[in-house]
Design a protein around this motif. Sequence first.
Motif, PDB file in Angstrom:
ATOM      1  N   ASN A   4     -21.771  -4.411 -10.621  1.00  0.00           N
ATOM      2  CA  ASN A   4     -22.915  -3.756 -10.516  1.00  0.00           C
ATOM      3  C   ASN A   4     -23.422  -3.062 -11.886  1.00  0.00           C
ATOM      4  O   ASN A   4     -24.422  -3.198 -12.563  1.00  0.00           O
ATOM      5  N   ILE A  66     -15.309  -9.305  -2.132  1.00  0.00           N
ATOM      6  CA  ILE A  66     -15.590  -8.704  -3.960  1.00  0.00           C
ATOM      7  C   ILE A  66     -15.504  -7.162  -3.693  1.00  0.00           C
ATOM      8  O   ILE A  66     -14.801  -6.758  -4.699  1.00  0.00           O
ATOM      9  N   THR A 112     -27.635 -13.293  -0.419  1.00  0.00           N
ATOM     10  CA  THR A 112     -27.234 -12.627  -0.836  1.00  0.00           C
ATOM     11  C   THR A 112     -25.710 -11.859  -1.124  1.00  0.00           C
ATOM     12  O   THR A 112     -25.119 -11.872  -2.369  1.00  0.00           O
ATOM     13  N   ILE A 113     -24.943 -11.608  -0.617  1.00  0.00           N
ATOM     14  CA  ILE A 113     -23.220 -11.324  -0.445  1.00  0.00           C
ATOM     15  C   ILE A 113     -23.130 -12.793  -0.995  1.00  0.00           C
ATOM     16  O   ILE A 113     -22.163 -13.084  -2.081  1.00  0.00           O
ATOM     17  N   ASP A 116     -23.429 -12.258  -4.179  1.00  0.00           N
ATOM     18  CA  ASP A 116     -22.811 -11.405  -5.054  1.00  0.00           C
ATOM     19  C   ASP A 116     -21.387 -11.628  -5.265  1.00  0.00           C
ATOM     20  O   ASP A 116     -20.061 -11.220  -6.346  1.00  0.00           O
ATOM     21  N   ARG A 255     -33.138 -13.288  -8.985  1.00  0.00           N
ATOM     22  CA  ARG A 255     -31.761 -13.209  -7.722  1.00  0.00           C
ATOM     23  C   ARG A 255     -32.746 -13.620  -6.291  1.00  0.00           C
ATOM     24  O   ARG A 255     -32.538 -14.648  -5.234  1.00  0.00           O
TER      25      ARG A 255
END
Length: 286
Positions: A4, A66, A112-113, A116, A255
């Motif tokens: 992050n 993740i 979105t994940i 990620d 994104r």
Amino acid sequence: MLRNSLIGSLRQIKPILCSQSLRSLSNGANSGLTTIEVDDKSGIATLSMNLPPVNTLTLNLMHDLIDSINQIECNKSRGLILTSSNDKVFSAGLDLKELYKPDQERLKEFWTIFQDLWLALHLCGIPTAAAINGHAPAAGCIMATACEYRVMLPDFVIGVHATRFSFLVSKWMMLSYQSVLPRRIVERALNQGKLFSTQEALEVGLIDEVAGSKKEALAQCAAFIGTFDKANPIARTLTKRMCRDSDVTELLRDRAGDLRACVDYINTPLFQEGLSAHLEGLKEKK
Ligand SMILES: CCCCC/C=C\CCCC/C=C/C(=O)SCCNC(=O)CCNC(=O)[C@H](O)C(C)(C)COP(=O)(O)OP(=O)(O)OC[C@H]1O[C@@H](n2cnc3c(N)ncnc32)[C@H](O)[C@@H]1OP(=O)(O)O
């Protein structure tokens, strides 16, 4: 987490603030769809996907992956090997059921994940390798290409066959493929929807080595990770990030735009009809 911080500044090293000891890796708040084993001698962590029957990338599996990648980085393991507990399938790629007539909010969360997960693997500060002990189609292949090294077992397939069922890929997924293979091969393979056999993947350079067994694959991945022993870990991480900067920036710069484009495309009749036929094909195979 480390990843992050990179979103704010790709070139900076964030101090690792985690306090867990190297051997105390647990799966904490995740759903238990991954396991982490750290080799006492080498300090290398093996991260296994464990979602029967075929490790489809569901929301929960992606969440656990993740979480596990973050844990492994925080515990200062010497390297990460991504593999599967299934002896025939590394990962069948994205969970197709999530894409069929989707609930719109859940689809946004799902995509979105997935973004990620790609960022977590792509920006992982420690050396990464994939022990591909089974088929690795579509997003299974993209996860492997986000690692730094790939060792595969014989008689399986790997590749991005999206066009076969009217899927497109986002540019950042294509760049991941292109970071491993020459552009002309990627262009042809993506357009054909090609799945490479293990031998073909070795010949074009999609994988680095073939192994006779999973044990050998893990050993070959560990040997690759050992090649960085003489490099300063911080200098190595910064250099890895610099090398990957343009691909990562492609996703990070917009994104939300990528999400919009994907959601729009997934909702088209072209996509939904192709997906429906593909799901039928998987059923009829039996
Ligand atoms: C800017 C615009 C961008 C637009 C973006 C648009 C689209 C987004 C998508 C982009 C790219 C796509 C990425 C993906 O990853 S899509 C997923 C693609 N993956 C596949 O097509 C793999 C399909 N599966 C197989 O080929 C085989 O299952 C196998 C992996 C070779 C393993 O074979 P086998 O061991 O014989 O297992 P089965 O085929 O019998 O499968 C067991 C059960 O699992 C179900 N299954 C398999 N794969 C999936 C999947 N990906 N999702 C959901 N379910 C899956 C299969 O139907 C069986 O279910 P059953 O037991 O209930 O019949």
